[in-house]
Design a protein around this motif. Structure first.
Motif, short mmCIF file in Angstrom:
data_model
loop_
_atom_site.label_atom_id
_atom_site.label_comp_id
_atom_site.label_asym_id
_atom_site.label_seq_id
_atom_site.Cartn_x
_atom_site.Cartn_y
_atom_site.Cartn_z
N ASP A 177 -7.93 -15.82 -23.61
CA ASP A 177 -7.49 -15.24 -22.34
C ASP A 177 -8.66 -15.00 -21.40
O ASP A 177 -8.46 -14.82 -20.19
CB ASP A 177 -6.76 -13.90 -22.58
CG ASP A 177 -5.45 -14.10 -23.32
OD1 ASP A 177 -4.91 -15.22 -23.27
OD2 ASP A 177 -4.98 -13.14 -23.95
N ASP A 178 -9.87 -14.97 -21.93
CA ASP A 178 -11.06 -14.76 -21.10
C ASP A 178 -12.16 -15.69 -21.59
O ASP A 178 -13.07 -15.28 -22.30
CB ASP A 178 -11.51 -13.30 -21.18
CG ASP A 178 -12.65 -12.98 -20.20
OD1 ASP A 178 -13.03 -13.87 -19.41
OD2 ASP A 178 -13.14 -11.83 -20.23
N GLY B 158 -14.54 -17.07 -20.12
CA GLY B 158 -15.89 -16.79 -19.63
C GLY B 158 -16.66 -15.84 -20.51
O GLY B 158 -17.90 -15.88 -20.57
N ALA B 159 -15.96 -14.99 -21.24
CA ALA B 159 -16.61 -14.00 -22.09
C ALA B 159 -16.95 -14.53 -23.47
O ALA B 159 -17.66 -13.86 -24.23
CB ALA B 159 -15.74 -12.76 -22.21
N GLU C 113 -8.87 -14.23 -27.59
CA GLU C 113 -10.13 -14.65 -27.00
C GLU C 113 -9.98 -15.66 -25.89
O GLU C 113 -10.76 -15.67 -24.91
CB GLU C 113 -11.06 -15.22 -28.09
CG GLU C 113 -11.66 -14.19 -29.02
CD GLU C 113 -10.73 -13.76 -30.13
OE1 GLU C 113 -11.14 -12.95 -30.98
OE2 GLU C 113 -9.56 -14.23 -30.14
#
Length: 215
Positions: A32-33, A35-36, A30
């Motif tokens: 790794d991104d 923003g999501a 999680e």
């Protein structure tokens, strides 16, 4: 034992943290991104970091004391300022990483969750990152825990020989790996008594490992 420990840690944190966080689960990349995942914060993820050491615990060297390390990743954000995402804000939903870290260590330290492992020992807590995203201050920390369990090795030259669905070696049968026949059940032990340690036995006994009818 790796998966069992990770899942037990998740269940204990999920029950203990309650509404302090929005998610407690196994780590799946999680961070790794980031923003999501903003809508899922604050969140806690558990992952296995690896085996730190293995040492024999028997003279035959077929049992090993294994030290495994797990990490609980804590992530939170705050709309006010960077310090608030660490210390928390005035509102109940502005928890902050510091409080979650303290709560995670409180819930897991010296716990074995009913598993055949040594109680979890707390290790270092380190910062993974601290940044701003869409006017929100975000931070993530890793809380490490070590535990120990015993692994048994196969005898030299032997293959797994699973017995029943509860045998951990059953996975080799599932995937059609090479197997040995299960070892025969130890049903009895014969004892011979000698008066002087030599010559023929003066009496004999047979001890059965399971109660059964004998003529």
């Amino acid at each position: 034992m790796i998966s069992e420990t990770e899942l037990a840690m998740i269940e204990r944190l999920r029950a203990g943290l309650g509404d302090m966080v929005k998610e407690v689960s196994s780590y799946g990349g999680e961070l790794d991104d980031v923003g999501a995942i903003v809508r899922a914060l604050p969140a806690v993820w558990v992952t296995f970091l690896g085996i730190q050491s293995s040492a024999p615990v028997s003279t035959h060297k077929n049992r090993f004391r294994v030290t495994g390390r797990f990490a609980v990743m804590v992530t939170a954000y705050n709309v006010r300022q960077e310090a608030a995402q660490r210390r928390g804000g005035p509102r109940l939903d502005e928890v902050g990483c510091n409080l979650i870290i303290r709560s995670v260590r409180r819930l897991l330290t010296r716990q074995d969750m009913g598993l055949p492992i040594e109680p979890l020992m707390p290790g270092r807590v380190r910062s993974l990152f601290s940044s701003r995203l869409n006017e929100k201050a975000m931070s993530a920390y890793s809380c490490e825990f070590d535990t120990v369990w015993i692994e048994e090795a196969l005898a030299c030259g032997h293959w797994p020989a699973p017995e029943g669905d509860d045998d951990p070696d059953r996975v080799f049968a599932w995937y059609r790996g090479r197997l040995d026949k299960p070892y025969p059940m130890h049903e009895s032990t014969g004892l011979a008594y000698h008066l002087d340690g030599q010559g023929p036995a003066v009496a004999q006994d047979i001890i059965f490992t399971e109660a059964k009818d004998h003529d």
